[in-house]
Design a protein around this motif. Structure first.
Motif, mmCIF file in Angstrom:
data_model
loop_
_atom_site.group_PDB
_atom_site.id
_atom_site.type_symbol
_atom_site.label_atom_id
_atom_site.label_comp_id
_atom_site.label_asym_id
_atom_site.label_seq_id
_atom_site.Cartn_x
_atom_site.Cartn_y
_atom_site.Cartn_z
ATOM 1 N N GLU A 149 0.829 -1.213 0.000
ATOM 2 C CA GLU A 149 0.000 0.000 0.000
ATOM 3 C C GLU A 149 0.861 1.260 0.000
ATOM 4 O O GLU A 149 0.550 2.235 -0.684
ATOM 5 C CB GLU A 149 -0.951 0.020 1.192
ATOM 6 C CG GLU A 149 -2.114 -0.920 1.061
ATOM 7 C CD GLU A 149 -2.981 -0.637 -0.156
ATOM 8 O OE1 GLU A 149 -3.305 0.536 -0.431
ATOM 9 O OE2 GLU A 149 -3.325 -1.603 -0.855
ATOM 10 N N LEU A 150 1.945 1.245 0.764
ATOM 11 C CA LEU A 150 2.825 2.415 0.802
ATOM 12 C C LEU A 150 3.501 2.598 -0.556
ATOM 13 O O LEU A 150 3.642 3.733 -1.031
ATOM 14 C CB LEU A 150 3.862 2.278 1.920
ATOM 15 C CG LEU A 150 4.721 3.509 2.168
ATOM 16 C CD1 LEU A 150 3.866 4.738 2.479
ATOM 17 C CD2 LEU A 150 5.682 3.241 3.318
ATOM 18 N N GLY A 158 3.531 10.280 -7.434
ATOM 19 C CA GLY A 158 4.640 10.604 -8.332
ATOM 20 C C GLY A 158 6.009 10.459 -7.690
ATOM 21 O O GLY A 158 7.005 10.911 -8.244
ATOM 22 N N GLN A 159 6.079 9.815 -6.539
ATOM 23 C CA GLN A 159 7.353 9.589 -5.844
ATOM 24 C C GLN A 159 7.876 8.217 -6.275
ATOM 25 O O GLN A 159 7.828 7.246 -5.524
ATOM 26 C CB GLN A 159 7.142 9.666 -4.328
ATOM 27 C CG GLN A 159 6.597 10.993 -3.880
ATOM 28 C CD GLN A 159 6.105 10.960 -2.433
ATOM 29 O OE1 GLN A 159 5.930 9.909 -1.834
ATOM 30 N NE2 GLN A 159 5.857 12.138 -1.886
ATOM 31 N N SER A 162 10.766 6.169 -4.335
ATOM 32 C CA SER A 162 10.254 5.558 -3.101
ATOM 33 C C SER A 162 9.310 4.407 -3.422
ATOM 34 O O SER A 162 9.318 3.373 -2.741
ATOM 35 C CB SER A 162 9.515 6.601 -2.257
ATOM 36 O OG SER A 162 10.407 7.596 -1.814
ATOM 37 N N ALA A 163 8.494 4.579 -4.459
ATOM 38 C CA ALA A 163 7.565 3.511 -4.858
ATOM 39 C C ALA A 163 8.343 2.268 -5.277
ATOM 40 O O ALA A 163 8.009 1.148 -4.861
ATOM 41 C CB ALA A 163 6.668 3.987 -5.996
ATOM 42 N N ILE A 164 9.365 2.465 -6.081
ATOM 43 C CA ILE A 164 10.171 1.323 -6.542
ATOM 44 C C ILE A 164 10.830 0.625 -5.367
ATOM 45 O O ILE A 164 10.860 -0.612 -5.299
ATOM 46 C CB ILE A 164 11.217 1.791 -7.581
ATOM 47 C CG1 ILE A 164 10.505 2.185 -8.883
ATOM 48 C CG2 ILE A 164 12.268 0.714 -7.840
ATOM 49 C CD1 ILE A 164 11.392 2.913 -9.873
ATOM 50 N N GLU A 165 11.350 1.397 -4.414
ATOM 51 C CA GLU A 165 11.998 0.797 -3.241
ATOM 52 C C GLU A 165 11.020 -0.083 -2.460
ATOM 53 O O GLU A 165 11.342 -1.225 -2.113
ATOM 54 C CB GLU A 165 12.561 1.895 -2.326
ATOM 55 C CG GLU A 165 13.756 2.606 -2.893
ATOM 56 C CD GLU A 165 14.172 3.826 -2.079
ATOM 57 O OE1 GLU A 165 13.459 4.192 -1.100
ATOM 58 O OE2 GLU A 165 15.205 4.431 -2.420
ATOM 59 N N TYR A 185 4.372 -3.758 -12.416
ATOM 60 C CA TYR A 185 3.979 -2.850 -13.487
ATOM 61 C C TYR A 185 3.420 -1.519 -13.012
ATOM 62 O O TYR A 185 2.938 -0.745 -13.797
ATOM 63 C CB TYR A 185 2.965 -3.553 -14.412
ATOM 64 C CG TYR A 185 3.602 -4.732 -15.086
ATOM 65 C CD1 TYR A 185 4.535 -4.558 -16.103
ATOM 66 C CD2 TYR A 185 3.321 -6.027 -14.677
ATOM 67 C CE1 TYR A 185 5.152 -5.642 -16.711
ATOM 68 C CE2 TYR A 185 3.926 -7.126 -15.281
ATOM 69 C CZ TYR A 185 4.832 -6.916 -16.286
ATOM 70 O OH TYR A 185 5.448 -7.975 -16.879
ATOM 71 N N LEU A 186 3.492 -1.257 -11.728
ATOM 72 C CA LEU A 186 3.032 0.042 -11.231
ATOM 73 C C LEU A 186 3.983 1.143 -11.641
ATOM 74 O O LEU A 186 5.099 1.022 -11.889
ATOM 75 C CB LEU A 186 2.902 0.026 -9.702
ATOM 76 C CG LEU A 186 1.591 -0.502 -9.187
ATOM 77 C CD1 LEU A 186 1.571 -0.483 -7.658
ATOM 78 C CD2 LEU A 186 0.416 0.284 -9.687
#
Length: 186
Positions: A149-150, A158-159, A162-165, A185-186
Motif C-alpha cells: 500500500e505504501l 509521483g514519488q 520511493s515507490a520502486i523501493e 507494473y506500477l
C-alpha cells in the motif's frame, strides 16, 4: 437512563452474565462481517457490541475495531476513522487488550485516510507499521499489505523512487504473493 445502561440492565435481566452476552454478540457480529452483503445488518450488532464492551469495561478496543472496520467497508470513512483512531491511540497508551489485531486496524485506518484525501496521514500510518511501531513483523500478512500500500501511495503521488523501493522490497520478501505481477507494473 442511557442506552448503554438500558442495554446492561436488559442483559442482566436475562440472567446471562455481561461477558457471556458480549461473547455471543461478538460471534454473531463476526459471522455477519464475514458475509459481504451483511454489512448493514452488522452495524447495529457492532454498536451493541461496543456498548456492552463499554458497560463491562471489557474489550472496548475490539468494539471500536469492529465498528471501524464495518463502517469503512460500508464507505462511511469519517466515523470509521474515529473508531479506528481510538484503537490506535489505545495501543500507543498501552491500554489495549490482546484481542485487538492492531495491524489490521492501522491498515483500515490508512484506507480511511486515503478515502478522506488525507494522504500524508495515510503515509505516516503505513510507515508506522513498517518501522516497527506496531506489533507486526515482516513475515505478517498485514506488514506485507502495508508495504504494498505504501508503494502504491508513493507511485500515485509521483514519488517513483520511493515507490520502486517499497514495491521491490515487497516482491523480494513475498515472491509468491498474487499481487507480485501487479506490483511489477506500477
Amino acid at each position: 437512563e442511557s442506552r448503554t445502561e438500558a442495554l446492561a440492565a436488559q442483559i442482566e435481566a436475562t440472567g446471562v452474565p455481561i461477558a457471556e452476552g458480549r461473547e455471543l454478540l461478538e460471534t454473531q457480529l463476526q459471522d455477519r462481517l464475514a458475509v459481504e452483503g451483511e454489512l448493514t445488518a452488522a452495524l447495529p450488532l457492532a454498536k451493541e457490541f461496543l456498548a456492552i464492551s463499554q458497560v463491562a469495561n471489557l474489550g472496548v478496543e475490539l468494539g471500536n475495531c469492529m465498528m471501524g472496520i464495518n463502517l469503512s467497508a460500508m464507505g462511511q470513512f469519517q466515523p470509521a476513522h474515529g473508531h479506528l483512531l481510538e484503537v490506535v491511540e489505545s495501543f500507543r497508551r498501552g491500554t489495549q487488550t490482546p484481542a485487538v489485531i492492531f495491524g489490521v486496524d492501522e491498515l483500515v485506518l490508512a484506507h480511511c485516510y486515503l478515502a478522506l484525501n488525507r494522504t500524508d496521514d495515510a503515509r505516516k500510518t503505513l510507515e508506522r507499521v513498517l518501522t516497527g511501531e506496531s506489533l507486526l513483523q515482516p513475515d505478517a500478512n498485514d506488514y506485507r499489505d502495508a508495504l504494498i500500500e505504501l508503494g502504491r501511495l508513493h507511485h500515485d503521488q509521483g514519488q517513483f523512487v520511493s515507490a520502486i523501493e517499497r514495491l521491490s522490497e515487497a516482491m523480494e520478501r513475498y515472491p509468491d504473493d498474487p499481487r507480485s505481477a501487479e506490483t511489477r507494473y506500477l
